[in-house]
Design an enzyme around this catalytic site. Structure first.
Site, short mmCIF file in Angstrom:
data_model
loop_
_atom_site.label_atom_id
_atom_site.label_comp_id
_atom_site.label_asym_id
_atom_site.label_seq_id
_atom_site.Cartn_x
_atom_site.Cartn_y
_atom_site.Cartn_z
N ASP A 13 27.74 60.20 80.24
CA ASP A 13 26.44 60.01 80.90
C ASP A 13 25.53 61.23 80.78
O ASP A 13 24.73 61.52 81.67
CB ASP A 13 26.63 59.64 82.38
CG ASP A 13 27.52 58.42 82.55
OD1 ASP A 13 27.39 57.50 81.71
OD2 ASP A 13 28.30 58.38 83.49
N LYS A 16 23.18 60.43 76.08
CA LYS A 16 23.38 60.17 74.65
C LYS A 16 22.44 59.07 74.15
O LYS A 16 21.86 59.17 73.08
CB LYS A 16 24.85 59.75 74.39
CG LYS A 16 25.85 60.84 74.72
CD LYS A 16 27.29 60.35 74.55
CE LYS A 16 27.71 59.33 75.57
NZ LYS A 16 27.80 59.81 76.97
N HIS A 41 24.58 53.18 77.93
CA HIS A 41 23.62 54.11 77.32
C HIS A 41 22.20 53.63 77.62
O HIS A 41 21.83 52.51 77.26
CB HIS A 41 23.86 54.20 75.80
CG HIS A 41 25.18 54.82 75.46
ND1 HIS A 41 25.64 54.98 74.18
CD2 HIS A 41 26.16 55.34 76.26
CE1 HIS A 41 26.83 55.57 74.19
NE2 HIS A 41 27.17 55.78 75.45
N GLN A 224 31.23 57.98 75.85
CA GLN A 224 31.98 58.82 76.78
C GLN A 224 31.63 60.30 76.54
O GLN A 224 30.52 60.59 76.15
CB GLN A 224 33.50 58.57 76.69
CG GLN A 224 33.93 57.22 77.25
CD GLN A 224 33.66 56.05 76.32
OE1 GLN A 224 34.12 56.03 75.19
NE2 GLN A 224 32.92 55.07 76.77
#
Ligand code: GDP
Ligand code: IMO
Ligand code: MG
Length: 424
Positions: A13, A16, A41, A224
């Site tokens: 988080d 990205k 995302h 991740q």
């Protein structure tokens, strides 16, 4: 043209999605190489927000090819839901530009049920998974009993694989006091989806490899974060795939020589969802402030994210594990109005000062952070468009991060929107 890998440098988080969307403008092909719909995302363009769990964050750029690589675990139901949602927004999700590797493993209902059953039994020791069946699907891949995307075009093989997998799974469900599952029902449900998914199947390795050979640029989208990596993260509080840059090559079937630039996405503070050690976590007003101002609630599960100060030893390890060439620093605007900004520069571990996380399991849970205090800022930086517009205190914070990590900060994000970005 060079290729770029986007990696989360913390516990996920980091932003990205926003940075992948931004860099997609200069890329031809965007590929996800690991994880599944445990990811969330977020992209914001001119105030409109899109959250993607499975489809690469380059999808909003119409002319780009987006691929789900072999290293991803793909829930076919979620894939089609996402396709439908994007299509309703007017996004082109045709098979010509949205492809799934034939080798991608499928998340099936028994993976999700097993994920939930295992977590329920881990009373007091829960991982806090997203419940999406990620771990059990990767287990089946490693156990060589997984169902792959190409099997959707081979009904006999598909039927046989599901029946075979259920022999063991149903024994586990019985052990866990859960209802057993029916192979025919799972097969019928999958076959109903197959006609919409099969056209998207592709030899993803060739698509990416050919693009690279033709001098087009490829963007590899990590999910991740480095410290959720199955090997290098805070095991066992990790996800079930390798999240580090090295997996970008294996996870879509290209040579590691294709990985040129490796950008670590770093949030200006730290967050974590789920259980596991988090040395700089702030359980006081500071943590609450970051959560409220940064809207730190999971994009996938809606869970409140745990919040704390920036942790440099964690970042130093990310620099080493990924070979980061540069950093994209996100959510700087969230630090506004804090009286001071603290940065953990090292740890005290068993009476010694250390600069990297300990390597023993649970070691990160036993460190005491050593902090450096920097000046806070009150200016609203969310409209800044270049380095010179940033207040000196913010510039000093960025410079200190560069010094401590030994990597330049090339992208500075001051708000969720695509436009709220400073490229140096
Ligand atoms: P990802 O999983 O790494 O793609 O990150 P998420 O999308 O789960 O979480 C990042 C959140 O922060 C999203 O809600 C983004 O819209 C938001 N975001 C990204 N960059 C910035 C930024 O610079 N400032 C602020 N305020 N929000 C940002
Ligand atoms: P993005 O890509 C934050 C965490 C879960 C849990 C652990 C294992 O949006 O950054 P899993 O369902 O993968 O077996 O859960 O990993 N986790 C994430 N945390 N962001 C993510 O993805 C995550 N994906 C998994 O909360 O602690
Ligand atoms: Mg996310």
């Amino acid at each position: 043209m060079s290729n770029t890998v986007i990696i989360g440098a913390q516990w996920g988080d980091e932003g990205k999605g926003k940075i992948v969307d931004l860099l997609s403008a200069d890329s031809d092909v965007i590929v996800r190489f690991q994880g599944g719909n445990n990811a969330g995302h977020t992209i914001k363009v001119k105030g409109e927000q899109t959250i993607l769990h499975l489809i690469p964050s380059g999808i909003l750029h119409d002319s780009k090819v987006c691929l789900i690589g072999n290293g991803v675990v793909c829930d076919p139901v979620v894939f089609l839901e996402e396709v439908d949602r994007l299509a309703a927004q007017g996004v082109n999700v045709s098979p010509e530009r949205l492809k799934i590797s034939k080798k991608t493993h499928l998340i099936l209902p028994y993976h999700k049920a097993l994920d939930a059953a295992r977590e329920a039994r881990r009373a007091g020791k829960k991982i806090g998974t997203t419940g999406r069946g990620i771990g059990p699907c990767y287990e089946d891949k490693a156990a060589r009993v997984g169902v792959r995307a190409a099997d959707l075009a081979n009904p006999a093989l598909l039927r046989e694989k599901i029946a075979h997998a259920l022999l063991e799974k149903n024994a586990l469900f019985t052990l866990y006091g859960q209802p057993v599952m029916d192979a025919d029902q799972i097969y019928d449900e999958l076959m109903a989806l197959a006609p919409r998914i099969v056209p998207h199947l592709a030899d993803a390795s060739s698509v990416v490899g050919d693009a690279w050979a033709a001098g087009r640029s490829v963007l590899f989208e990590g999910a991740q974060g480095t410290h959720l990596d199955i090997d290098h993260g805070t095991y066992p509080f990790v996800t079930s795939s390798n999240t580090v840059a090295g997996n970008a090559a294996a996870g879509c079937g290209v040579s590691p020589r294709a990985l040129d630039r490796i950008v670590g996405i770093v949030k200006a503070y730290t967050t974590r969802v789920g259980a596991g050690p988090f040395p700089t976590e702030q359980l006081d007003d500071t943590g609450a402030y970051l959560r409220a101002k940064g809207h730190e609630f999971g994009a996938t599960t809606g869970r409140p994210r745990r919040c704390g100060w920036l942790d440099i030893p964690v970042l130093r390890e990310s620099v080493r594990l990924n070979g980061l060439t540069d950093i994209a620093l996100t959510k700087l605007d969230v630090l506004q109005n804090l009286p001071a900004i603290e940065v953990c520069v090292a740890y005290d571990y068993k009476g010694e000062r250390i600069s990297f996380p300990p390597q023993e399991e649970g070691g990160l849970g036993e460190v005491t952070p050593i902090y450096e205090k920097l000046d806070g800022f009150i200016e609203d930086i969310s409209g800044c468009t270049c380095w010179d517009e940033l207040p000196p205190t913010v510039q000093a914070y960025i410079r200190r991060i560069e010094e401590l990590c030994g990597v330049p900060v090339s992208i500075i994000s001051v708000g969720p929107d695509r436009e709220q970005t400073i490229v140096r």
